[in-house]
Structures are given as C-alpha cells and as structure tokens.
Design an enzyme around this catalytic site. Structure first.
Site, PDB file in Angstrom:
ATOM      1  N   GLY A  90      -6.505   9.537   9.709  1.00 48.71           N
ATOM      2  CA  GLY A  90      -7.327  10.536   9.070  1.00 48.71           C
ATOM      3  C   GLY A  90      -6.510  11.315   8.142  1.00 48.71           C
ATOM      4  O   GLY A  90      -5.421  10.957   7.617  1.00 48.71           O
ATOM      5  N   ARG A  93      -3.968  15.634   4.972  1.00 52.84           N
ATOM      6  CA  ARG A  93      -3.529  16.564   3.711  1.00 52.84           C
ATOM      7  C   ARG A  93      -4.484  16.307   2.607  1.00 52.84           C
ATOM      8  O   ARG A  93      -4.322  17.004   1.701  1.00 52.84           O
ATOM      9  CB  ARG A  93      -2.053  16.315   3.281  1.00 52.84           C
ATOM     10  CG  ARG A  93      -1.897  14.831   2.964  1.00 52.84           C
ATOM     11  CD  ARG A  93      -0.593  14.951   2.268  1.00 52.84           C
ATOM     12  NE  ARG A  93      -0.098  13.459   1.776  1.00 52.84           N
ATOM     13  CZ  ARG A  93       0.940  13.081   1.171  1.00 52.84           C
ATOM     14  NH1 ARG A  93       1.631  14.107   0.950  1.00 52.84           N
ATOM     15  NH2 ARG A  93       1.010  11.845   0.884  1.00 52.84           N
ATOM     16  N   LYS A 113      -5.795  16.066  -2.820  1.00 51.30           N
ATOM     17  CA  LYS A 113      -4.816  15.570  -2.158  1.00 51.30           C
ATOM     18  C   LYS A 113      -3.657  16.853  -2.029  1.00 51.30           C
ATOM     19  O   LYS A 113      -3.188  17.025  -3.280  1.00 51.30           O
ATOM     20  CB  LYS A 113      -4.350  14.134  -2.610  1.00 51.30           C
ATOM     21  CG  LYS A 113      -3.151  13.699  -1.588  1.00 51.30           C
ATOM     22  CD  LYS A 113      -2.811  12.313  -2.168  1.00 51.30           C
ATOM     23  CE  LYS A 113      -1.842  11.507  -1.224  1.00 51.30           C
ATOM     24  NZ  LYS A 113      -1.751  10.096  -1.524  1.00 51.30           N
ATOM     25  N   ARG A 176      -8.318  13.129  -6.695  1.00 53.77           N
ATOM     26  CA  ARG A 176      -8.402  11.931  -6.850  1.00 53.77           C
ATOM     27  C   ARG A 176     -10.009  11.441  -6.834  1.00 53.77           C
ATOM     28  O   ARG A 176     -10.584  12.085  -6.133  1.00 53.77           O
ATOM     29  CB  ARG A 176      -7.804  11.187  -5.413  1.00 53.77           C
ATOM     30  CG  ARG A 176      -7.922   9.690  -5.758  1.00 53.77           C
ATOM     31  CD  ARG A 176      -6.936   8.816  -4.541  1.00 53.77           C
ATOM     32  NE  ARG A 176      -7.411   9.269  -3.239  1.00 53.77           N
ATOM     33  CZ  ARG A 176      -6.741   9.303  -1.994  1.00 53.77           C
ATOM     34  NH1 ARG A 176      -5.667   8.805  -2.445  1.00 53.77           N
ATOM     35  NH2 ARG A 176      -7.160   9.717  -0.968  1.00 53.77           N
ATOM     36  N   ARG A 183     -12.086   3.491   4.033  1.00 53.97           N
ATOM     37  CA  ARG A 183     -11.123   2.658   4.083  1.00 53.97           C
ATOM     38  C   ARG A 183     -11.540   1.248   5.153  1.00 53.97           C
ATOM     39  O   ARG A 183     -12.280   1.536   6.034  1.00 53.97           O
ATOM     40  CB  ARG A 183      -9.854   3.253   4.593  1.00 53.97           C
ATOM     41  CG  ARG A 183      -9.477   4.381   3.655  1.00 53.97           C
ATOM     42  CD  ARG A 183      -8.629   5.471   4.253  1.00 53.97           C
ATOM     43  NE  ARG A 183      -8.609   6.585   3.576  1.00 53.97           N
ATOM     44  CZ  ARG A 183      -7.209   6.974   3.159  1.00 53.97           C
ATOM     45  NH1 ARG A 183      -6.360   6.249   3.068  1.00 53.97           N
ATOM     46  NH2 ARG A 183      -7.367   8.321   2.363  1.00 53.97           N
ATOM     47  N   ASP A 252      -5.244   1.488   6.263  1.00 54.20           N
ATOM     48  CA  ASP A 252      -5.715   2.628   6.250  1.00 54.20           C
ATOM     49  C   ASP A 252      -5.519   2.778   4.821  1.00 54.20           C
ATOM     50  O   ASP A 252      -6.198   3.802   4.190  1.00 54.20           O
ATOM     51  CB  ASP A 252      -4.884   3.656   7.076  1.00 54.20           C
ATOM     52  CG  ASP A 252      -3.573   3.555   6.964  1.00 54.20           C
ATOM     53  OD1 ASP A 252      -2.902   2.787   7.426  1.00 54.20           O
ATOM     54  OD2 ASP A 252      -2.971   4.825   6.481  1.00 54.20           O
ATOM     55  N   ASP A 262      -4.415   4.966  -2.647  1.00 50.52           N
ATOM     56  CA  ASP A 262      -3.259   5.476  -1.777  1.00 50.52           C
ATOM     57  C   ASP A 262      -2.054   5.412  -2.559  1.00 50.52           C
ATOM     58  O   ASP A 262      -1.255   4.231  -1.756  1.00 50.52           O
ATOM     59  CB  ASP A 262      -3.476   5.237  -0.427  1.00 50.52           C
ATOM     60  CG  ASP A 262      -4.045   6.414   0.312  1.00 50.52           C
ATOM     61  OD1 ASP A 262      -4.406   7.502  -0.123  1.00 50.52           O
ATOM     62  OD2 ASP A 262      -4.244   6.400   1.665  1.00 50.52           O
TER      63      ASP A 262
END
EC number: 2.7.7.-
Length: 487
Positions: A90, A93, A113, A176, A183, A252, A262
């Site tokens: 999950g 942050r 983020k 972002r 995902r 993920d 990511d």
C-alpha cells in the site's frame, strides 16, 4: 491556461470506496519551497507555468493546503518483492490527492509522494527525502522526452523538515502524475485475500476507464490482458534499447498501464554492461539490466494468476506467450533505427549482438557510441570510433559488416541518415553522476543545477549550445554507481 483554483476534479478511484483506499490528510512540510517544476507536465493540467513560482503552489504540493474537491486517499495493494509475496503493502508515504481532467478530456491522477504516514506505512515515517524526490522528478521527465512511456512529475517541493535515513536529510514531496496509479499488486491483493467482489469491481474499473476498446471484444478481460502484455513488451524493449535499468521490478512497482513507474535506485548505462546491477540491495542480480526482459514476463505471469477468476488458464498462457516475440520484434526495430537502418534483414539481430559483445568487452559508452555513429558517414564514423575498442580485429570485422549493411539499406543521402539517427540517438541522458551533482547543489540550497539539468534532458536529441558538459563520458567516480533504496 488555468490558475491553480480552476482545476476540475473527478475522483473516480476514490469512489470505489474504503475497501480500495483509506482517507488520509497530508502532513505538511516545514517551510515548503519550490525546487523545480516541469512546464510540460503543468501543460497537461492546462496550468499556467508562472503559477509554480507563487507561494500557494508550494503550499498545495507541500501538504499545507488542499483543493476543496480533492479527496486524498492512500491505496492498498500487495505484491511480489524480489520474488516473494508480501500480503499487504500500500501507499506508505504517498497520497492520491484526486483526479483532474483537462480541456482535452484526459484524466490525470495527482499523487503526492512523501506526504506523511498512512495506515500502510509499516515501519516507515511516511516521508521522502530531497535526493530521491529529485531523482524521481528528473527520471520521469527524462524518460518521457526519450519517448519511453512513464509516469510524469509536476514538481518537487523542498523543506526544512528533518528526516532520518543513514543520516539526517531534508524532507521533500514530489507530485507524480499518471492516468492511473493502479498496479499489478492491486489485483494480487484482492486475489490473495479472497475478495472476489472487490476484485471484479477493480477489473471493471480498469477495463472501462483505461481499456475501453477491449469492451467490444468477445472476451473483454482477455483482450485487456493481451494489451497489458503488449504494452509491457514494448516498454521493456525501450528500456533495453536505451540502456535504462529500473532496479526494483517488484510487481507492486508495475503499472497496469504499461508505463515506467515508481523510480528508486534506477540508472542509465554508462559503459555497456549487460549484467549491470544498479540497486545495491540486489545482491543476486534479480533486477540486473539483462534480467529485466525475463522479469517482465515473470511479473505478467503473477498478474495472470491474479486474473484467473476472470480468464481461463489456457487463454492466459497463450497471451503470455506473446510477450517474448513482441519484445524481440520491438527491440530489434529500435536497434535497427539506432543503427540508422530503414529495412530489415534476417542477420540484423546477429549484427546487434556482435556489437554489444564488443562494447561490453571494451567498456564502450553506450549512449555516445550510437550518437557518434550518426555524426558522419558510416565509413568515417566507424574509423573514428575504432579507438574506443580493445578488440580491434573484432571491431574491424563488425565495421565491415555494418558498412555493407548500410550500403544495402538504400540510397538515402548522408544528411537524411544523420537526421534520422540523431532523432533516435540522444546526446543527453540522465547519468547518475549528473543527478548526484544536481542533488548535492540542491542539498546546499542551490536549485539552479537541478533546473538546468531538467531543461537539458527535456530535449535529449537536440544539440544545445553551451551544454557540452552534459554530453560527456562520466568521470571514473561516476561510472556504474549503485544506488540505495533508502528514500
């Protein structure tokens, strides 16, 4: 162009409810300030670039203010990390602030983020540090400029907030953007927790919003999975062709849209090294440069397992079988273009493989070789490049094959060949040492180098006056840097 208070929200993921995400407010940064913003990303929201310099911009993206229409949510998902399944991950942050749609009718997620702790933070503090935020910003925008599908980055906001990693650093936030933040791990979470209703709702959400063309097919979910396979094959072909190493290809970290997602301990190759490992935590090389191709297929098979409630196993296996042929076709097409070739011959793959083997044994700079190969006619270019190689006899043999191949390719003028090659072979890439120099300056309060580097990387194929230092081989200390996951 719009002001910040004129954005239009339509928070479609938030409407899925609390089984998919948790409402969390951002934790504000101390003394938020703009480090860098992307005018190109701002244009996707129809934002006037000048608003980046206003105090409210830093307050909004530093966690101090929220739009009334925003619905900040921390998403729940799971995933396979280094091959082992982790039942719950999950957003530890990050927060999905909401979805904005622009005048072209496109929806863009705004994901903050470094926004503080969430129910999924586990042992973390919910913060991101300045160095990792700058790296993600620069990489997102640099990959997009290269034509590699990627999430986008609107801005980095710095602060005085202390954050402890190996040492005390300063906290930051990066905004972002993507059409979706779903995902592979979202599907895995509902599959392994045996929540079929939520799994079906998620599948419908993705199908209807992101793969609507598949709705018309006889088997919509299978058509959607095939499209995901195709997108990932094309994406990883571009990674390999341009020398990009992601570093943490956990499920993920795999986008359901087939985009680069990511950013952590990533790197672009300096000298060509097929076995390069950019993540210093990857002791066995699971996510090495050459392993990205099979890992892409492994991750797709993990997604396929999570989709078995909707799609037959045999059909999933057949769709997975498309991955390698699609990857190979896309990769070879890109490498032909990088070599300046416009036609296809059966031996082209061997020509590429021989070149890469020679580059590996001689430590040849991957990016600069292809750029310089297009600077001059083929015969002259290979003569000038010869001194970069240790195995001169091997290179001479390859050069003869290449010159003959160029001769057979057609009677294009040298001007056309040069323009064609320069359009696909960048002069500027995000080398880790360049990022490190920009980060060091930013950590001392000087953001000019981050902004200059971003500007250079936004036009990677164009020669830019006075920017020669960004188009050089790295110093010895800057080669093949391994990057920490601590961010």
């Amino acid at each position: 162009m719009k002001a910040l208070d004129e954005l239009t929200f339509d928070n479609r993921f938030a409407r899925l409810g609390d089984a998919f995400s948790t409402h969390v407010l951002p934790e504000p940064l101390d003394a938020p300030r703009l480090v860098v913003a992307s005018p190109a990303a701002m244009a996707l929201l129809d934002l006037d670039p000048s608003v980046a310099e206003t105090p409210v911009f830093a307050e909004l993206f530093g966690g101090h203010k929220l739009w009334a229409e925003a619905e900040p949510r921390a998403m729940v998902y799971s995933g396979h990390q280094f091959g082992g399944y982790t039942p719950q991950l999950g957003d530890g942050r990050g927060l999905l602030l909401g979805e904005v749609y622009n005048e072209a009718g496109e929806h863009w997620d705004l994901h903050l983020k470094g926004a503080g702790m969430t129910p999924y933070s586990r042992m973390g503090d919910g913060r991101a540090v300045l160095r990792s935020s700058i790296r993600e910003f620069l990489a997102s925008e640099a990959l997009h400029a290269l034509g590699i599908p990627s999430s986008r980055a609107l801005c980095v906001i710095g602060s005085d907030t202390p954050v402890w990693r190996e040492k005390q650093e300063r906290g930051a936030m990066v905004l972002r953007m993507a059409h979706s933040h779903i995902r592979f791990g979202h599907f895995e979470y509902f599959y392994y927790t045996k929540k079929p209703e939520q799994q079906a709702e998620l599948a419908e959400h993705v199908l209807n919003l992101h793969y609507p063309e598949c709705r018309e097919q006889p088997e919509p979910y299978l058509a959607m999975f095939r499209e995901i396979v195709e997108r990932n094959a094309e994406l990883i072909a571009k990674w390999q062709a341009y020398g990009f190493c992601h570093g943490v290809m956990n499920t993920d970290n795999m986008s359901i849209l087939g985009i680069t997602f990511d950013f952590g301990p990533f790197a672009f190759l300096d000298d060509f090294d097929a076995h390069f490992i950019c993540n210093h935590s990857d002791h066995e090389g699971r996510y090495s440069f050459s392993n990205q191709v099979p890992i892409g297929q492994w991750n797709l098979s993990a997604l396929a397992q999570a989709l078995t409630p909707f799609i037959g196993v045999d059909a999933l296996k057949e769709a997975l079988g498309l991955y390698l042929p699609l990857y190979q076709a896309n990769y070879l097409d890109l490498m032909r273009r990088r070599l300046g070739l416009t036609t296809a011959e059966d031996d082209d793959q061997k020509l590429v493989e021989r070149l890469l083997k020679l580059m590996q044994s001689s430590g040849v700079d991957y990016t600069l070789f292809f750029r310089r190969l297009g600077d001059e006619p083929a015969a002259l270019a290979v003569t000038r490049l010869r001194d970069d190689f240790v195995d001169l006899a091997g290179f001479d043999a390859w050069a003869e094959q290449y010159k003959a191949r160029v001769e057979r390719d057609g009677d294009n003028s040298e001007e056309q060949r040069r323009a064609r090659m320069h359009a696909v072979n960048p002069l500027y890439i995000l080398r880790n040492y360049l990022a490190q120099n920009a980060i060091a300056a930013a950590e001392s309060g000087d953001y000019s180098e981050v902004r200059r580097l971003h500007e250079v990387l936004s036009k990677p194929f164009e020669e830019q006056a006075g920017m020669e230092q960004y188009a050089q081989r790295p110093p010895d200390w800057g080669k093949h840097l391994e990057i920490s996951c601590s961010s």
